[in-house]
Motif scaffolding. Sequence first.
Motif, short mmCIF file in Angstrom:
data_model
loop_
_atom_site.label_atom_id
_atom_site.label_comp_id
_atom_site.label_asym_id
_atom_site.label_seq_id
_atom_site.Cartn_x
_atom_site.Cartn_y
_atom_site.Cartn_z
N ARG A 68 6.88 5.19 12.32
CA ARG A 68 6.73 3.73 11.41
C ARG A 68 6.58 3.99 10.03
O ARG A 68 7.61 2.56 9.64
CB ARG A 68 5.18 3.57 12.03
N GLU B 52 0.71 -1.36 -0.02
CA GLU B 52 -0.31 -0.10 0.16
C GLU B 52 0.50 1.67 0.26
O GLU B 52 0.06 2.32 -0.61
CB GLU B 52 -1.01 0.07 1.50
N GLU B 53 2.24 1.28 0.50
CA GLU B 53 3.01 2.07 0.43
C GLU B 53 3.23 2.93 -1.16
O GLU B 53 3.75 1.94 -1.54
CB GLU B 53 3.87 1.83 1.22
#
Length: 407
Positions: free
Chosen positions: A128, A35-36
């Motif tokens: 994160r 998803e990044e």
Amino acid sequence: MTYSTDTGRVVVIGTGLAGTRLARRLGSAAVLIGEEAHAPYNRVLLAEVLAGSYGADVIALPRHTGTHLRTRAVRVDRAERVVRCEDGSDVPYDTLVLATGSNPVLPPLRGLFAPGAAELPGGVHAFRTMDDCLALSRAVAPGVRAVVVGGGLLGVSAARALALRGAQVVLTQQSERLMERQLDPRSSHLVHEHLTALGVEVHTQCRVRGVGVADGAVRRVELADGYVLGTDLTVLACGVRPRTGLAAAAGLDVREGIVVDDELRTSDPRVRAIGDCAQHAGRVYGLATPAVEQADALAENLLSGRLRPYAGTRTLTRLTLPHEAGPLDLAAFGEPEALPGDDVVQLADATRGTYRKVVVRGDRLVGGVLVGELGTVGALARAWEADDPLPDDGAPLLHLLTHDGGL
Ligand SMILES: Cc1cc2nc3c(=O)[nH]c(=O)nc-3n(C[C@H](O)[C@H](O)[C@H](O)COP(=O)(O)OP(=O)(O)OC[C@H]3O[C@@H](n4cnc5c(N)ncnc54)[C@H](O)[C@@H]3O)c2cc1C
């Protein structure tokens, strides 16, 4: 490349250390879903990017040659053997690997979330992802007031990076010392001193109770003793939790993490799990080395069809805190604090700022910590990983700390 016949099309969800490593080893036949928006990167080095030591591109992971879909997997349909994605695509699999990592823990601080809000207010960040790191990097500047909540490995790394960027940093740690999960009191104290020398104000035994928001951004951090810290930038470094939502919704066995056996199989034999999201032999690691070792074990397993059981990882924590007066290097493994009856050998040199300690139980090395002088770390780590009896050659235990070839 020969795949075992029952492995078929392999789909990997998650482009962190574990997923990317596995996909790269499987080659072009593996489909990677992440998803990044960024190219896959080594999360362990984010603090170096925040500190300004590395550019974001330097920490990119080696590329995977197969298909990489940049979208979020939103559902696993095990009956149809399809992964449904946020962008509307359906990705069929024969073998599915969950490498979904961890989510940061957001502490229940009064005022952190407005009623009904799902987003954090302005000025407060987890640490994160690359997006977190870039947002922090944009917000930090010399003289900015920063509060880091949490004094574990992540909080220490974030505080140091922000201080190197010129921020006025306060680090709050709920328990009595820093990095207490990895370090013994003396090595914790050396880390504390190191941060203090960088200008970080460290408060231990200090619980954060709430935050105060003004104009949509956190401007105050309220401590349990009533003290209030003004802040421009707040970092929440309060630990992580395995990201198990997809697996749980698909009906897989999930406890703290996604439960896997020695072949990294979940309760559905067609679905595997590796890295931070997996729970093997009752243990969720949340560390880089086990994520890589699990990816390697599974790659061998899928490529050859031969079983190489994953037997767990003995994890060594290493941290380098650069400083103009010389870096503080440290390594810790196993149990650095002795139980009654253990033998402890330690060497400390206050002038050179070095400290070395090992703990021996019976004839086994069970843990240790090295600060400033890491010459013996390789030999010690090998002896600890092998869990073999220490040589019974009459050599005093002190040799463990001074002889790098003696084990
Ligand atoms: C700043 C920082 C410093 C660290 N320092 C150390 C250290 O010094 N030593 C150490 O051992 N460990 C360290 N760690 C921990 C280490 O980074 C992790 O243990 C490691 O990254 C785990 O790898 P992973 O692939 O399991 O998970 P992750 O790296 O978290 O990757 C998971 C990926 O999956 C993606 N994903 C999740 N769900 C979906 C979905 N549904 N669809 C699509 N994509 C999805 C996520 O976006 C993410 O990109 C550190 C972590 C941080 C954040």
